[in-house]
Design a protein around this motif. Structure first.
Motif, PDB file in Angstrom:
ATOM      1  N   HIS A  48      37.173  85.674  80.077  1.00 42.51           N
ATOM      2  CA  HIS A  48      36.714  85.896  78.542  1.00 42.51           C
ATOM      3  C   HIS A  48      36.036  84.771  78.227  1.00 42.51           C
ATOM      4  CE1 HIS A  48      37.130  87.580  74.701  1.00 42.51           C
ATOM      5  NE2 HIS A  48      37.069  88.640  75.298  1.00 42.51           N
ATOM      6  N   PRO A  49      35.162  85.002  77.416  1.00 39.45           N
ATOM      7  CA  PRO A  49      34.363  83.742  76.751  1.00 39.45           C
ATOM      8  C   PRO A  49      35.173  83.121  75.609  1.00 39.45           C
ATOM      9  CG  PRO A  49      33.206  85.998  76.118  1.00 39.45           C
ATOM     10  CD  PRO A  49      34.407  86.303  77.204  1.00 39.45           C
ATOM     11  N   GLU A  50      36.231  83.861  75.187  1.00 40.27           N
ATOM     12  CA  GLU A  50      37.034  83.181  74.225  1.00 40.27           C
ATOM     13  C   GLU A  50      38.231  82.209  74.847  1.00 40.27           C
ATOM     14  OE1 GLU A  50      40.013  85.113  70.514  1.00 40.27           O
ATOM     15  OE2 GLU A  50      38.719  86.333  71.748  1.00 40.27           O
ATOM     16  N   CYS A  51      38.170  81.947  76.088  1.00 39.10           N
ATOM     17  CA  CYS A  51      39.204  81.268  76.860  1.00 39.10           C
ATOM     18  C   CYS A  51      38.762  79.783  76.615  1.00 39.10           C
ATOM     19  CB  CYS A  51      39.411  81.532  78.072  1.00 39.10           C
ATOM     20  SG  CYS A  51      40.341  83.210  78.338  1.00 39.10           S
ATOM     21  N   GLY A  52      39.714  78.959  76.574  1.00 43.34           N
ATOM     22  CA  GLY A  52      39.317  77.482  76.524  1.00 43.34           C
ATOM     23  C   GLY A  52      38.800  77.026  77.984  1.00 43.34           C
ATOM     24  N   CYS A  53      38.873  77.694  78.930  1.00 36.28           N
ATOM     25  CA  CYS A  53      38.221  77.387  80.149  1.00 36.28           C
ATOM     26  C   CYS A  53      36.868  77.835  80.362  1.00 36.28           C
ATOM     27  CB  CYS A  53      39.065  77.703  81.414  1.00 36.28           C
ATOM     28  SG  CYS A  53      39.264  79.488  81.554  1.00 36.28           S
ATOM     29  N   VAL A  80      36.233  95.281  82.342  1.00 37.51           N
ATOM     30  CA  VAL A  80      36.316  96.575  82.733  1.00 37.51           C
ATOM     31  C   VAL A  80      35.431  97.020  83.711  1.00 37.51           C
ATOM     32  CG1 VAL A  80      36.864  98.812  81.863  1.00 37.51           C
ATOM     33  CG2 VAL A  80      38.226  97.098  80.662  1.00 37.51           C
ATOM     34  N   ASN A  81      34.248  97.187  83.122  1.00 40.77           N
ATOM     35  CA  ASN A  81      33.227  97.648  83.651  1.00 40.77           C
ATOM     36  C   ASN A  81      32.772  96.914  85.156  1.00 40.77           C
ATOM     37  OD1 ASN A  81      32.819  99.613  81.681  1.00 40.77           O
ATOM     38  ND2 ASN A  81      31.129  98.340  80.633  1.00 40.77           N
ATOM     39  N   GLU A  82      32.760  95.550  85.055  1.00 39.13           N
ATOM     40  CA  GLU A  82      32.423  94.914  86.242  1.00 39.13           C
ATOM     41  C   GLU A  82      33.786  95.166  87.494  1.00 39.13           C
ATOM     42  OE1 GLU A  82      30.593  92.322  89.097  1.00 39.13           O
ATOM     43  OE2 GLU A  82      30.105  93.163  87.138  1.00 39.13           O
ATOM     44  N   THR A  97      47.172  88.285  79.022  1.00 41.73           N
ATOM     45  CA  THR A  97      47.513  89.103  79.997  1.00 41.73           C
ATOM     46  C   THR A  97      47.786  90.514  79.926  1.00 41.73           C
ATOM     47  OG1 THR A  97      49.749  88.827  79.267  1.00 41.73           O
ATOM     48  CG2 THR A  97      48.733  87.236  81.165  1.00 41.73           C
ATOM     49  N   ARG A  98      47.773  91.182  78.507  1.00 47.31           N
ATOM     50  CA  ARG A  98      47.989  92.377  78.179  1.00 47.31           C
ATOM     51  C   ARG A  98      46.625  93.147  78.423  1.00 47.31           C
ATOM     52  NH1 ARG A  98      47.027  95.277  72.552  1.00 47.31           N
ATOM     53  NH2 ARG A  98      45.484  93.730  72.611  1.00 47.31           N
ATOM     54  N   THR A  99      45.463  92.506  78.549  1.00 46.77           N
ATOM     55  CA  THR A  99      44.240  93.084  78.975  1.00 46.77           C
ATOM     56  C   THR A  99      44.256  93.875  80.343  1.00 46.77           C
ATOM     57  OG1 THR A  99      43.251  91.722  77.449  1.00 46.77           O
ATOM     58  CG2 THR A  99      41.791  92.614  79.194  1.00 46.77           C
ATOM     59  N   LEU A 100      45.053  93.187  81.349  1.00 49.09           N
ATOM     60  CA  LEU A 100      45.037  93.460  82.519  1.00 49.09           C
ATOM     61  C   LEU A 100      45.579  94.946  82.670  1.00 49.09           C
ATOM     62  CD1 LEU A 100      46.906  90.310  84.551  1.00 49.09           C
ATOM     63  CD2 LEU A 100      44.546  91.017  84.583  1.00 49.09           C
ATOM     64  N   HIS A 101      46.376  95.465  81.853  1.00 50.97           N
ATOM     65  CA  HIS A 101      46.461  96.784  81.590  1.00 50.97           C
ATOM     66  C   HIS A 101      45.494  97.700  81.902  1.00 50.97           C
ATOM     67  CE1 HIS A 101      48.953 100.486  81.345  1.00 50.97           C
ATOM     68  NE2 HIS A 101      48.041 100.746  80.027  1.00 50.97           N
ATOM     69  N   GLN A 102      44.395  97.232  80.888  1.00 52.68           N
ATOM     70  CA  GLN A 102      43.397  98.106  80.784  1.00 52.68           C
ATOM     71  C   GLN A 102      42.432  97.990  81.993  1.00 52.68           C
ATOM     72  OE1 GLN A 102      41.157  96.631  77.123  1.00 52.68           O
ATOM     73  NE2 GLN A 102      39.586  98.339  77.511  1.00 52.68           N
ATOM     74  N   VAL A 120      50.223  85.187  77.075  1.00 50.36           N
ATOM     75  CA  VAL A 120      50.687  86.404  76.174  1.00 50.36           C
ATOM     76  C   VAL A 120      50.803  86.060  74.845  1.00 50.36           C
ATOM     77  CG1 VAL A 120      52.778  88.078  76.178  1.00 50.36           C
ATOM     78  CG2 VAL A 120      52.333  86.838  78.448  1.00 50.36           C
ATOM     79  N   CYS A 121      50.153  87.043  74.130  1.00 52.17           N
ATOM     80  CA  CYS A 121      50.094  87.034  72.686  1.00 52.17           C
ATOM     81  C   CYS A 121      51.019  87.732  72.016  1.00 52.17           C
ATOM     82  CB  CYS A 121      48.649  87.232  72.147  1.00 52.17           C
ATOM     83  SG  CYS A 121      48.472  87.087  70.295  1.00 52.17           S
ATOM     84  N   GLN A 122      52.182  87.379  71.371  1.00 54.56           N
ATOM     85  CA  GLN A 122      53.043  88.081  70.466  1.00 54.56           C
ATOM     86  C   GLN A 122      52.523  88.810  69.483  1.00 54.56           C
ATOM     87  OE1 GLN A 122      55.542  84.816  69.409  1.00 54.56           O
ATOM     88  NE2 GLN A 122      54.459  84.711  67.321  1.00 54.56           N
ATOM     89  N   TYR A 123      51.221  88.306  68.837  1.00 55.77           N
ATOM     90  CA  TYR A 123      50.925  88.921  67.510  1.00 55.77           C
ATOM     91  C   TYR A 123      50.010  90.090  68.303  1.00 55.77           C
ATOM     92  CZ  TYR A 123      51.829  84.581  65.757  1.00 55.77           C
ATOM     93  OH  TYR A 123      52.550  83.494  65.466  1.00 55.77           O
ATOM     94  N   MET A 124      49.369  90.142  69.524  1.00 55.47           N
ATOM     95  CA  MET A 124      48.318  91.286  69.707  1.00 55.47           C
ATOM     96  C   MET A 124      49.561  92.593  70.107  1.00 55.47           C
ATOM     97  SD  MET A 124      45.634  89.822  72.162  1.00 55.47           S
ATOM     98  CE  MET A 124      45.035  91.489  72.705  1.00 55.47           C
TER      99      MET A 124
END
Length: 171
Positions: A48-53, A80-82, A97-102, A120-124
């Motif tokens: 994801h382009p938001e990642c620090g890596c 998801v599409n890829e 990691t929550r994105t993995l479910h999707q 893991v984001c507690q806020y999301m």
């Protein structure tokens, strides 16, 4: 700032990027990325382009450290599409990691593993469909902004919608 840098690179447009970051995405390091790719040499890599890596991933691809043909820097929808589109069976995913479910829902039978299992984001996780419904139905948690900010923000959203290809599914 990582997402803004990616958008500027992809569009070729100069952007004023706020030098802030999501602490969870920023915590996914280039070292995490390289170690996971080394441990799983045949896996596809979704970043994801938001990642620090993400910036380092681009550099590591150019240096031949990451497999350029199997490494993609994509939005959540792009991931998801890829994952659904490609015949690959195993993916390493750099995002919250929550994105993995999707991703798993869209690609049953495929193996999707986080680059950093602790991202893991507690806020999301604090936002639930029930809380969103209550907010919309009962008008609680209203956020107000100055009118000039609202107008500029609305223009940005309208521009994004206007340039979205018809082929992109809207969740």
């Amino acid at each position: 700032m990582f997402l803004g840098a990616h958008v500027a690179r992809m569009t070729g447009r100069k952007m004023d990027v706020w030098m802030g970051e999501c602490h969870v995405h920023a915590g996914i390091s280039p070292q995490d990325l390289k170690a996971r790719v080394d441990a799983e040499p045949g896996a596809e890599v979704l970043v994801h382009p938001e990642c620090g890596c993400s910036t380092q991933a681009i550099w590591l691809m150019g240096e031949g450290v990451l497999p350029e043909e199997r490494t993609k820097i994509l939005s959540t929808g792009g991931m998801v599409n890829e994952a659904a589109r490609t015949p690959a069976e195993k993916f390493l995913v750099a995002t919250e990691t929550r994105t993995l479910h999707q991703l798993r829902e869209g690609s049953p039978g495929k193996v999707l593993q986080p680059i950093n299992e602790y991202a893991v984001c507690q806020y999301m996780k604090a936002i639930t469909p029930e809380k969103l419904l209550r907010s919309l139905r009962d008008g609680v948690y209203e956020i107000t902004v100055p009118e000039d900010v609202r107008v500029r923000a609305a223009q940005s959203v309208e521009r994004m919608i206007a340039i979205t290809p018809d082929t992109v599914p809207v969740p």
